[in-house]
Motif scaffolding. Structure first.
Motif, short mmCIF file in Angstrom:
data_model
loop_
_atom_site.label_atom_id
_atom_site.label_comp_id
_atom_site.label_asym_id
_atom_site.label_seq_id
_atom_site.Cartn_x
_atom_site.Cartn_y
_atom_site.Cartn_z
N GLY A 15 54.39 14.15 36.80
CA GLY A 15 55.56 14.09 36.20
C GLY A 15 55.79 14.88 34.90
O GLY A 15 54.57 15.64 34.82
N TYR A 16 57.03 15.32 34.56
CA TYR A 16 57.01 16.29 33.57
C TYR A 16 56.57 15.92 32.29
O TYR A 16 55.76 16.64 31.34
CB TYR A 16 58.57 16.54 33.23
CG TYR A 16 59.34 16.91 34.53
CD1 TYR A 16 59.08 18.32 34.88
CD2 TYR A 16 60.17 16.23 35.37
CE1 TYR A 16 59.85 18.89 36.06
CE2 TYR A 16 60.81 16.61 36.39
CZ TYR A 16 60.47 18.02 36.73
OH TYR A 16 61.18 18.57 38.03
N GLY A 17 56.79 14.51 31.87
CA GLY A 17 56.07 13.89 30.77
C GLY A 17 54.66 13.78 30.91
O GLY A 17 53.93 14.09 29.97
N GLU A 18 54.14 13.16 32.00
CA GLU A 18 52.61 13.30 32.42
C GLU A 18 51.93 14.71 32.18
O GLU A 18 50.82 14.73 31.68
CB GLU A 18 52.52 12.65 33.51
CG GLU A 18 52.91 11.20 33.54
CD GLU A 18 54.28 10.94 33.99
OE1 GLU A 18 54.67 9.84 34.13
OE2 GLU A 18 54.94 11.96 33.95
N LEU A 19 52.81 15.70 32.48
CA LEU A 19 52.04 17.16 32.41
C LEU A 19 51.96 17.46 30.96
O LEU A 19 50.67 17.78 30.78
CB LEU A 19 52.95 18.18 33.13
CG LEU A 19 53.00 19.72 32.96
CD1 LEU A 19 51.37 19.75 33.70
CD2 LEU A 19 53.97 20.46 33.36
N GLY A 20 52.82 17.18 30.12
CA GLY A 20 52.34 17.36 28.53
C GLY A 20 51.20 16.81 28.17
O GLY A 20 50.41 17.36 27.17
N GLU A 21 51.01 15.46 28.53
CA GLU A 21 49.88 14.56 28.10
C GLU A 21 48.73 15.01 28.71
O GLU A 21 47.60 15.31 28.12
CB GLU A 21 50.27 13.33 28.57
CG GLU A 21 51.41 12.44 27.72
CD GLU A 21 51.63 11.06 28.26
OE1 GLU A 21 50.86 10.84 29.01
OE2 GLU A 21 52.73 10.71 27.82
N TYR A 22 48.70 15.61 29.85
CA TYR A 22 47.64 16.10 30.52
C TYR A 22 47.09 17.42 29.94
O TYR A 22 45.81 17.46 29.68
CB TYR A 22 47.80 16.29 32.01
CG TYR A 22 46.47 16.62 32.91
CD1 TYR A 22 46.00 15.57 33.50
CD2 TYR A 22 46.09 18.00 32.97
CE1 TYR A 22 44.61 16.06 34.51
CE2 TYR A 22 44.88 18.20 33.78
CZ TYR A 22 44.17 17.18 34.42
OH TYR A 22 43.13 17.46 35.18
N LEU A 23 47.90 18.08 29.63
CA LEU A 23 47.52 19.42 29.02
C LEU A 23 46.92 19.10 27.75
O LEU A 23 45.82 19.90 27.33
CB LEU A 23 48.86 20.37 28.91
CG LEU A 23 49.51 20.73 30.17
CD1 LEU A 23 50.64 21.68 29.89
CD2 LEU A 23 48.52 21.69 31.10
#
Length: 478
Positions: A294-302
Motif C-alpha cells: 500500500g501507499y503508507g506501507e511503501l514509505g515505511e519500506y523505503l
C-alpha cells in the motif's frame, strides 16, 4: 488491478488516437529532405535504422525517472496513476514529438536554437546557458547514481570511486565518437535489459499472485506521510517527471532528428518512446505498492530497506528470480548510464551549435567537450541530494520554455496551438509554485505560492494571446 489495467489501455490507445491527431496538427511530410542526408557528416548526422533510433531515444529519455520517480511519486496516492497517463498522452509525448519534428524542419537544430527562434534572442541566450547546465547536471547525477548501484554488486575493491571513473570515461568516449559506433551498438543490449525488466514485472502484476491496492474508492487525496509539507500539487508533478513530462527529453529529440530517415517515422520514435516510458513508470508505480502492500506501507519500506534502490533490487530478485532479476538490475543500471552519456553528447551539440563549430573533426569535438567534462566533474563534487533537487526543478522548467516555444511555433504557422497552450500553462503553474514553496526554493506560504503560480500561468497566456504571433495565427480546420 482495475486502475492499472485502465491506465495501461489508455496509454496504448493514446498513442494511436492522440498521437495520430498530433501528427495531423504538425503536418509530417514524408517527402521532406531529412537532415541525416542533407547534412551527413559521419559523426552526428547519420542515417540509422528506425529501431535503433527508437531505442536510443527511449533509453536517452528513460534514465531512472520512470523507475525511481514513479516509486517516489506513487507515495502521493492513486493520483500518480492519473498524472502518468494524462501527463504522458497530453503533455510529455506531445512535447517530445513536436520538438523533434520542429528540429527536423530546422535541419536538426538543437533545443536552445529552436526556442530562441520562437521566443526571441534574449530567451535564446538564456536557454543556451540553462540547457547546458541541465545537461551537465544530468551527466553528473547519472554518473553518481549507477556508480552506487554497481558498487553494491561488485567486490569491495571496485568501490563507488572506481565506478565513477569507469562510467565517466565511458561518457567521454560516447560524447566524442560517431553516434553509430559506441551508442548505436550498445543501446540494443541496454534496451533489451530495460524492456525485459518492464515486461517481466508487468507479467507478475498481471498473472502472478499479487494484489495492486490502488485505493481509488477512497479518493484521490494525498497519501504522503507528511502531506502538509509535501502537498500533492506541485510536489507530485515534479517527483514524476520523466514518467509524464520532462524538459530533458526535448534536448534529446533534436539529436535523434539528425538520424531519422523519414519524417513519417517521427511519431513512432518520439511520441512512441514517451508512451513506452509512461508504461514503464506505470508498471513500477503499481509494482511498488503491490510489493509493499500500500501507499503508507511503501514509505515505511523505503525507510527500512535502503530507499528506492533497495526496493527495486528486492522486487527484481523476488519476482523474477536470480537470472531474471540480474537482467532487470542490468536494465536499472543501464537506464541512467544511457541517459548520462547522451546528456553530455547533447551538451557538446548545443555548444557547437551556438558557436557555429563544425564537429566533423575530432580536434574540434575535443575543443568543445573538454570544458564540458571539466564543469561536469566539478558539479559531481556537490552533495547528491542537492543535485537531484535542482535537477528536478530545472528539468521541468525547461519543459515550460519548450512548450511555450512550440505553442508560438504552431500559432505562427496557423496550426492548432491549443494542444500545447494548456500543458504550457499547467507546467508554468507547477514550476512557479514549486520554486516558491519548496524548501530548496524560497520556502514561502503554500497558498501564496499557489496563487502566484496560477497568476504566472495566466499572465503568460495573456501575453501569448496579445502577441503578434497569436493574432496572426489561425487554427487549421480538419
Amino acid at each position: 488491478m482495475t486502475l492499472f489495467l485502465i491506465a495501461l489501455a489508455i496509454l496504448v490507445g493514446g498513442y494511436f488516437i492522440y498521437g495520430t491527431l498530433m501528427e495531423r496538427v504538425i503536418g509530417c511530410d514524408p517527402r521532406r529532405e531529412m537532415p541525416c542526408y542533407t547534412k551527413q557528416d559521419g559523426v552526428d548526422y547519420i542515417p540509422m535504422a528506425t529501431w535503433r533510433v527508437f531505442l536510443i531515444q527511449f533509453l536517452n529519455i528513460a534514465g531512472l525517472g520512470p523507475i525511481f520517480g514513479a516509486i517516489m511519486g506513487v507515495m502521493f496516492g492513486p493520483a500518480a496513476f492519473l498524472w502518468i497517463v494524462l501527463g504522458t498522452i497530453f503533455a510529455g509525448a506531445v512535447h517530445d514529438f513536436l520538438s523533434g519534428v520542429i528540429s527536423i524542419s530546422s535541419d536538426g537544430a538543437s533545443l536552445p536554437e529552436i526556442v530562441g527562434e520562437q521566443l526571441g534572442v534574449g530567451v535564446k541566450q538564456l536557454m543556451r546557458g540553462f540547457s547546458l547546465l541541465l545537461m551537465m547536471l544530468v551527466g553528473a547525477v547519472f554518473v553518481l547514481t549507477p556508480a552506487g548501484l554497481i558498487a553494491d554488486m561488485t567486490p569491495d575493491w571496485m568501490n563507488v570511486n572506481f565506478w565513477i571513473g569507469a562510467i565517466f570515461l565511458y561518457y567521454i568516449l560516447a560524447t566524442l565518437l560517431p553516434i553509430d559506433k559506441l551508442i548505436g551498438n550498445l543501446y540494443p543490449v541496454f534496451g533489451f535489459a530495460l524492456l525485459f525488466m518492464a515486461a517481466g514485472i508487468m507479467g507478475v502484476l498481471l498473472f502472478g499472485d499479487v494484489t495492486i491496492p490502488d485505493g481509488v474508492s477512497e479518493g484521490f487525496y494525498n497519501r504522503s506521510a507528511n502531506a502538509d509539507s509535501m502537498p500533492l500539487f506541485p510536489m507530485m508533478f515534479v517527483s514524476i517527471a520523466c514518467g509524464a513530462i520532462s524538459g530533458f527529453h526535448a534536448t534529446q529529440s533534436p539529436m535523434m532528428a539528425r538520424c531519422l530517415k523519414n519524417e513519417k517515422l517521427a511519431r513512432p520514435v518520439f511520441y512512441g518512446a514517451m508512451v513506452a516510458e509512461g508504461i514503464v513508470a506505470l508498471i513500477w508505480a503499481a509494482a511498488a505498492i503491490a510489493f509493499t502492500g500500500g501507499y503508507g506501507e511503501l514509505g515505511e519500506y523505503l525507510a527500512e530497506n535502503g530507499g528506492t534502490g533497495g526496493l527495486v533490487h528486492n522486487i527484481s530478485i523476488e519476482w523474477l528470480g536470480a537470472f531474471g532479476g540480474m537482467l532487470a538490475i542490468l536494465g536499472v543500471v543501464a537506464a541512467p548510464i544511457s541517459t548520462g552519456d547522451t546528456a553530455l553528447r547533447c551538451a557538446r551539440l548545443i555548444a557547437a551549435d551556438f558557436m557555429h563549430c563544425n564537429q566533423k573533426s575530432i580536434v574540434r569535438r575535443l575543443a568543445v567537450s573538454v570544458p564540458i567534462f571539466a564543469v561536469t566533474f566539478f558539479i559531481m563534487q556537490v552533495n547528491f541530494d542537492v543535485l537531484w533537487r535542482y535537477f528536478a526543478w530545472c528539468n521541468q522548467t525547461l519543459a515550460v520554455f519548450t512548450l511555450w516555444a512550440i505553442t508560438v511555433y504552431l500559432a505562427r504557422n496557423g496550426k492548432l496551438y491549443w494542444v500545447t497552450l494548456f500543458p504550457a500553462m499547467f507546467m508554468t503553474c507547477v514550476c512557479t509554485t514549486y520554486i516558491l514553496f519548496a524548501p530548496e526554493g524560497l520556502g514561502l506560504d503554500y497558498m501564496l505560492s499557489l496563487g502566484i503560480g496560477i497568476a504566472a500561468a495566466l499572465l503568460c497566456a495573456v501575453t501569448f494571446a496579445k502577441s503578434a504571433y497569436a493574432i496572426k495565427g489561425r487554427i487549421t480546420e480538419y
